[in-house]
Scaffold this motif. Structure first.
Motif, PDB file in Angstrom:
ATOM      1  N   ALA A  25      33.648 -47.895 -32.729  1.00 29.11           N
ATOM      2  CA  ALA A  25      33.387 -47.128 -32.051  1.00 29.11           C
ATOM      3  C   ALA A  25      32.533 -46.151 -33.040  1.00 29.11           C
ATOM      4  N   GLU A  26      31.991 -46.576 -33.651  1.00 26.63           N
ATOM      5  CA  GLU A  26      30.512 -45.455 -34.445  1.00 26.63           C
ATOM      6  C   GLU A  26      29.168 -45.948 -33.264  1.00 26.63           C
ATOM      7  N   ILE A  27      29.543 -46.925 -33.119  1.00 24.74           N
ATOM      8  CA  ILE A  27      27.722 -47.358 -32.817  1.00 24.74           C
ATOM      9  C   ILE A  27      28.016 -47.014 -30.955  1.00 24.74           C
ATOM     10  N   THR A  28      29.054 -47.200 -30.355  1.00 24.95           N
ATOM     11  CA  THR A  28      29.237 -46.522 -28.945  1.00 24.95           C
ATOM     12  C   THR A  28      29.635 -45.327 -29.283  1.00 24.95           C
ATOM     13  N   ARG A  29      30.038 -44.551 -30.150  1.00 25.84           N
ATOM     14  CA  ARG A  29      30.660 -43.075 -30.059  1.00 25.84           C
ATOM     15  C   ARG A  29      31.883 -43.277 -29.179  1.00 25.84           C
ATOM     16  N   GLY A  30      32.407 -44.127 -29.643  1.00 28.00           N
ATOM     17  CA  GLY A  30      34.217 -44.396 -29.187  1.00 28.00           C
ATOM     18  C   GLY A  30      35.244 -43.926 -29.864  1.00 28.00           C
ATOM     19  N   VAL A  31      36.016 -44.089 -29.861  1.00 32.22           N
ATOM     20  CA  VAL A  31      37.207 -43.608 -31.049  1.00 32.22           C
ATOM     21  C   VAL A  31      38.039 -44.854 -31.069  1.00 32.22           C
ATOM     22  N   ALA A  32      38.391 -45.508 -31.984  1.00 31.34           N
ATOM     23  CA  ALA A  32      39.652 -46.844 -32.226  1.00 31.34           C
ATOM     24  C   ALA A  32      41.046 -45.589 -32.993  1.00 31.34           C
ATOM     25  N   ARG A  33      41.661 -46.620 -32.104  1.00 32.06           N
ATOM     26  CA  ARG A  33      43.164 -46.752 -32.634  1.00 32.06           C
ATOM     27  C   ARG A  33      43.844 -47.181 -33.201  1.00 32.06           C
ATOM     28  N   GLY A  34      44.563 -47.881 -34.101  1.00 35.24           N
ATOM     29  CA  GLY A  34      45.720 -48.434 -34.089  1.00 35.24           C
ATOM     30  C   GLY A  34      45.735 -49.270 -35.513  1.00 35.24           C
ATOM     31  N   SER A  35      46.084 -49.908 -36.285  1.00 35.24           N
ATOM     32  CA  SER A  35      45.996 -50.945 -37.345  1.00 35.24           C
ATOM     33  C   SER A  35      45.577 -52.116 -37.432  1.00 35.24           C
ATOM     34  N   ALA A  36      45.351 -52.629 -38.844  1.00 35.98           N
ATOM     35  CA  ALA A  36      44.949 -53.723 -39.343  1.00 35.98           C
ATOM     36  C   ALA A  36      45.437 -54.748 -38.497  1.00 35.98           C
ATOM     37  N   HIS A  37      46.303 -55.030 -37.848  1.00 35.43           N
ATOM     38  CA  HIS A  37      46.823 -56.438 -36.722  1.00 35.43           C
ATOM     39  C   HIS A  37      46.486 -55.575 -35.472  1.00 35.43           C
ATOM     40  N   TRP A  38      45.957 -54.377 -35.076  1.00 35.76           N
ATOM     41  CA  TRP A  38      46.141 -54.520 -33.991  1.00 35.76           C
ATOM     42  C   TRP A  38      45.201 -52.935 -33.225  1.00 35.76           C
ATOM     43  N   ALA A  39      43.956 -53.478 -32.299  1.00 32.53           N
ATOM     44  CA  ALA A  39      43.348 -51.690 -32.544  1.00 32.53           C
ATOM     45  C   ALA A  39      42.167 -51.759 -31.035  1.00 32.53           C
ATOM     46  N   VAL A  40      42.188 -50.920 -31.041  1.00 34.43           N
ATOM     47  CA  VAL A  40      41.099 -50.688 -29.823  1.00 34.43           C
ATOM     48  C   VAL A  40      40.513 -49.519 -29.906  1.00 34.43           C
ATOM     49  N   VAL A  41      39.348 -49.789 -28.819  1.00 35.81           N
ATOM     50  CA  VAL A  41      38.372 -48.842 -28.875  1.00 35.81           C
ATOM     51  C   VAL A  41      38.726 -48.284 -27.821  1.00 35.81           C
ATOM     52  N   HIS A  42      37.982 -47.194 -28.013  1.00 37.33           N
ATOM     53  CA  HIS A  42      37.829 -46.433 -26.138  1.00 37.33           C
ATOM     54  C   HIS A  42      36.508 -45.102 -25.754  1.00 37.33           C
ATOM     55  N   GLY A  43      35.724 -46.180 -25.490  1.00 37.37           N
ATOM     56  CA  GLY A  43      34.854 -44.986 -25.147  1.00 37.37           C
ATOM     57  C   GLY A  43      34.405 -44.720 -24.127  1.00 37.37           C
ATOM     58  N   PRO A  44      32.924 -44.565 -23.963  1.00 37.35           N
ATOM     59  CA  PRO A  44      32.079 -43.982 -22.741  1.00 37.35           C
ATOM     60  C   PRO A  44      32.336 -44.963 -21.159  1.00 37.35           C
ATOM     61  N   ASN A  45      32.077 -46.289 -21.536  1.00 35.74           N
ATOM     62  CA  ASN A  45      32.179 -46.873 -20.604  1.00 35.74           C
ATOM     63  C   ASN A  45      33.058 -48.299 -20.807  1.00 35.74           C
ATOM     64  N   GLY A  46      33.762 -48.211 -21.090  1.00 39.13           N
ATOM     65  CA  GLY A  46      35.212 -48.989 -21.582  1.00 39.13           C
ATOM     66  C   GLY A  46      35.979 -49.120 -22.617  1.00 39.13           C
ATOM     67  N   SER A  47      36.221 -50.588 -22.999  1.00 36.82           N
ATOM     68  CA  SER A  47      37.582 -50.248 -23.772  1.00 36.82           C
ATOM     69  C   SER A  47      36.908 -51.370 -24.646  1.00 36.82           C
ATOM     70  N   LEU A  48      37.391 -52.753 -25.888  1.00 35.35           N
ATOM     71  CA  LEU A  48      37.618 -53.446 -26.598  1.00 35.35           C
ATOM     72  C   LEU A  48      38.156 -53.307 -27.725  1.00 35.35           C
ATOM     73  N   GLY A  49      39.103 -54.454 -27.287  1.00 39.05           N
ATOM     74  CA  GLY A  49      40.255 -54.678 -28.058  1.00 39.05           C
ATOM     75  C   GLY A  49      40.069 -55.305 -29.353  1.00 39.05           C
ATOM     76  N   PHE A  50      41.109 -55.060 -30.562  1.00 39.24           N
ATOM     77  CA  PHE A  50      40.548 -56.418 -32.037  1.00 39.24           C
ATOM     78  C   PHE A  50      42.146 -56.472 -32.592  1.00 39.24           C
ATOM     79  N   GLN A  51      41.951 -57.857 -32.678  1.00 34.55           N
ATOM     80  CA  GLN A  51      43.161 -58.500 -33.355  1.00 34.55           C
ATOM     81  C   GLN A  51      43.013 -59.165 -34.517  1.00 34.55           C
ATOM     82  N   GLN A  52      44.196 -59.108 -35.647  1.00 34.30           N
ATOM     83  CA  GLN A  52      43.711 -59.567 -36.540  1.00 34.30           C
ATOM     84  C   GLN A  52      43.681 -61.001 -37.103  1.00 34.30           C
ATOM     85  N   VAL A  53      43.486 -61.618 -37.339  1.00 31.61           N
ATOM     86  CA  VAL A  53      43.993 -63.682 -37.839  1.00 31.61           C
ATOM     87  C   VAL A  53      43.758 -63.544 -38.828  1.00 31.61           C
TER      88      VAL A  53
END
Length: 133
Positions: A25-53
């Motif tokens: 989120a910081e490098i893309t100037r996006g917004v991160a939302r979620g938890s330590a287990h699941w989070a999503v970055v919504h940025g100006p050009n798309g989204s990325l998901g993150f899952q804890q393993v």
């Protein structure tokens, strides 16, 4: 009903999903939302998901164990300016830089390779488009 399939996002494994989402989120100037287990970055050009393993092991680039299975690419206008931003956010450059005239390769804070590139997208010589397998 439709059998339409739309590309939505890529999900990346992490030891802490929200922490890694915060980096992207910081490098893309996006917004991160979620938890330590699941989070999503919504940025100006798309989204990325993150899952804890639990047993996360960073890939070894350019080759190693575990091998790199994917990497993220970001288009930039100025390699020097964006390098300063990603380094300040916690990225580290890899020693091996095979295309440093137009593309720089970094590790995110947990070790995933990603590129900053002045090339918008690779062009294939035969320019084949596949839509139905």
């Amino acid at each position: 009903m439709s059998d339409e399939i739309s590309l939505a996002a890529t999900t990346v494994n992490a030891p802490d999903a929200l922490e890694l989402a915060g980096f992207y989120a910081e490098i893309t100037r996006g917004v991160a939302r979620g938890s330590a287990h699941w989070a999503v970055v919504h940025g100006p050009n798309g989204s990325l998901g993150f899952q804890q393993v639990d047993d996360f092991r960073p890939p070894v680039w350019p080759q190693g164990d575990p091998p790199m299975q994917m990497h993220l690419e970001f288009f930039v206008d100025d390699l020097d300016a964006t390098q300063a931003r990603v380094l300040a956010a916690g990225a580290r450059p890899f020693d091996f830089q095979p295309n440093s005239d137009h593309c720089l390769v970094y590790a995110d804070p947990v070790g995933h390779p990603f590129c900053l590139s002045t090339w918008r997208a690779p062009v294939l010589a035969d320019d084949v488009t596949t839509t139905d397998g």
